[in-house]
Motif scaffolding. Structure first.
Motif, mmCIF file in Angstrom:
data_model
loop_
_atom_site.group_PDB
_atom_site.id
_atom_site.type_symbol
_atom_site.label_atom_id
_atom_site.label_comp_id
_atom_site.label_asym_id
_atom_site.label_seq_id
_atom_site.Cartn_x
_atom_site.Cartn_y
_atom_site.Cartn_z
ATOM 1 N N UNK A 1 0.790 -1.240 0.000
ATOM 2 C CA UNK A 1 0.000 0.000 0.000
ATOM 3 C C UNK A 1 0.820 1.287 0.000
ATOM 4 N N UNK A 2 2.070 1.178 -0.332
ATOM 5 C CA UNK A 2 2.875 2.410 -0.379
ATOM 6 C C UNK A 2 2.906 2.972 -1.800
ATOM 7 N N UNK A 3 2.990 4.277 -1.889
ATOM 8 C CA UNK A 3 3.027 4.925 -3.195
ATOM 9 C C UNK A 3 4.458 5.031 -3.727
ATOM 10 N N UNK A 4 4.608 4.903 -5.047
ATOM 11 C CA UNK A 4 5.936 4.926 -5.666
ATOM 12 C C UNK A 4 6.831 6.074 -5.214
ATOM 13 N N UNK A 5 6.293 7.276 -5.192
ATOM 14 C CA UNK A 5 7.160 8.421 -4.891
ATOM 15 C C UNK A 5 7.652 8.441 -3.441
ATOM 16 N N UNK A 6 6.946 7.695 -2.583
ATOM 17 C CA UNK A 6 7.403 7.623 -1.186
ATOM 18 C C UNK A 6 8.583 6.674 -1.020
ATOM 19 N N UNK B 1 17.751 -0.171 -4.792
ATOM 20 C CA UNK B 1 17.845 -1.619 -4.810
ATOM 21 C C UNK B 1 17.114 -2.270 -3.644
ATOM 22 N N UNK B 2 17.161 -1.593 -2.495
ATOM 23 C CA UNK B 2 16.490 -2.148 -1.312
ATOM 24 C C UNK B 2 14.997 -2.331 -1.567
ATOM 25 N N UNK B 3 14.419 -1.430 -2.332
ATOM 26 C CA UNK B 3 12.995 -1.546 -2.665
ATOM 27 C C UNK B 3 12.736 -2.771 -3.534
ATOM 28 N N UNK B 4 13.576 -2.937 -4.533
ATOM 29 C CA UNK B 4 13.422 -4.105 -5.405
ATOM 30 C C UNK B 4 13.579 -5.399 -4.619
ATOM 31 N N UNK B 5 14.517 -5.389 -3.699
ATOM 32 C CA UNK B 5 14.722 -6.565 -2.840
ATOM 33 C C UNK B 5 13.457 -6.862 -2.036
ATOM 34 N N UNK B 6 12.853 -5.795 -1.558
ATOM 35 C CA UNK B 6 11.653 -5.923 -0.740
ATOM 36 C C UNK B 6 10.500 -6.517 -1.561
ATOM 37 N N UNK B 7 10.344 -6.005 -2.758
ATOM 38 C CA UNK B 7 9.284 -6.503 -3.640
ATOM 39 C C UNK B 7 9.530 -7.968 -4.005
ATOM 40 N N UNK B 8 10.751 -8.247 -4.381
ATOM 41 C CA UNK B 8 11.122 -9.614 -4.730
ATOM 42 C C UNK B 8 10.863 -10.559 -3.561
ATOM 43 N N UNK C 1 10.463 4.979 -13.474
ATOM 44 C CA UNK C 1 10.494 6.317 -14.071
ATOM 45 C C UNK C 1 11.121 7.332 -13.110
ATOM 46 N N UNK C 2 10.690 7.264 -11.860
ATOM 47 C CA UNK C 2 11.225 8.184 -10.850
ATOM 48 C C UNK C 2 12.711 7.934 -10.609
ATOM 49 N N UNK C 3 13.093 6.681 -10.629
ATOM 50 C CA UNK C 3 14.510 6.344 -10.445
ATOM 51 C C UNK C 3 15.361 6.915 -11.582
ATOM 52 N N UNK C 4 14.773 6.903 -12.773
ATOM 53 C CA UNK C 4 15.487 7.472 -13.925
ATOM 54 C C UNK C 4 15.655 8.974 -13.771
#
Lengths: 209, 209
Positions: free
Chosen positions: B72-77, B83-90, B140-143
């Motif tokens: 339930x978190x929004x992308x911009x937050x 990478x830590x986010x991707x790890x979390x999703x994975x 997109x935001x990461x870019x």
DNA sequence: GTCTATACAGAGATAGAC
DNA sequence: GTCTATCTCTGTATAGAC
């Protein structure tokens, strides 16, 4: 004898189509017969029972084009093609999801995957393991030849295979609802472009500018 | 009233478990009743018919954890976590395939995907599109923030999502045969490491040596 | 709300005539 | 080899007693 074989084949194909469409359990012998144009009882002249049809379908999967993404060529004969080879493989996946015969086989496989242990064995050994192992040999040879960066070849194989499978599933699912598959279809090529660009060894000169 | 709700819930859960295990069509009302400990006819005090149970399960999928890989978190937050986010999703995907509740939901979804149009709508909109779109905003935001190299964010989202889905399917399939999932489980992390390494903007200094 | 009993439909499979 | 007829079983669903 030739007419018999003809009817048997018709039954086989009608059953496969229906199993892929609505599942093994949900298709009835009467429906199969109707598709073929004979009474349900006449099917038993060609197959012992319903399960025998299913078994024969699974037996034949190994001979089908569903799994033959390498077109029977050995890794060391073809790895030098580099990106062109990956394009070719990626295109095989795309073709499978568009060809009426292989798309039926794929849908059948996904339909019954969790209901049939023999099918899972097939999926695992012939569809997944065999191809991923072959792919990892390809990548290993590419590494030795300094075409791509050195890393775990099996990981590379999985990473290349997984999106192709996923996009294939997307296409078959979209077709089930008669939705457009155009956007999903472009992903096969984009995946290969993206993937190759990330693993290939870049010239020092052309790094960023 | 509380006892009623209790029985209804038991029926619901037994049905879901059986549907996931052997498919909707193959599970009988008698089996569901047996699992709950009541006669088959008593189920009709809680559900209009068999299909009503199925419908309720599909209704509830949207509220389940099966699709909530962003917590339930929004992308911009969260995109700054990189990478830590991707790890979390994975890791969420991995958890889904190991948690008994969500793994049942996933297997149910794959079991009935081709047999139920409403389920395909759910799969497409809630499971696939919603998450891939959110992912592409993240990329997109990461870019924009120059954390990763500029490219098509939607492609990136698909390329990140697809292997996670595939490995999830592998795990659930392996569990169906009581096989070891250890090797497949490591792929979630390896995928993220590999993927991040390929998309991140590298420091000029640390390119090769 | 659960039980027994039963109705009713649909499915797989077999027998025997042609 | 296909047909009609039929058997048997299984499954969903309803009726009515408790």
């Amino acid at each position: 004898m030739s007419k018999t074989a003809g009817t048997k084949k018709k039954i086989y194909e009608a059953a496969l189509r229906l199993f892929a469409l609505k599942g093994y359990k949900a298709t009835t012998m009467r429906e199969i017969g109707k598709e073929v144009g004979i009474r349900q009882s006449a099917i038993y002249n060609h197959f012992k029972n319903k399960e025998a049809i299913l078994d024969e379908i699974i037996d034949n999967l190994a001979k089908s084009n569903l799994i033959n993404i390498f077109e029977d060529k050995e890794p060391k004969e073809i790895y030098k093609k580099g990106k062109a080879l990956l394009k070719q493989i990626s295109n095989m996946f795309k073709l499978i999801s568009y060809n009426t015969e292989t798309d039926t086989l794929f849908r059948f496989m996904m339909q019954e995957l969790f209901n049939n242990e023999r099918l899972r064995v097939f999926y695992n050994e012939e569809f997944y393991q065999k191809n991923v192992k072959k792919l990892s040999v390809v990548f290993f040879l590419m590494m030795q030849d300094e075409m791509i960066e050195a890393t775990d070849p099996l990981l590379l194989a999985n990473e290349f295979f997984a999106p192709l499978f996923f996009y294939q599933l997307q296409i078959v699912r979209l077709k089930a609802d008669n939705k457009s598959t155009a956007a999903a279809a472009t992903l096969f090529e984009k995946h290969t472009d993206f993937f190759w660009d990330k693993i290939r060894i870049k010239e020092k000169n052309s790094t960023l500018f």
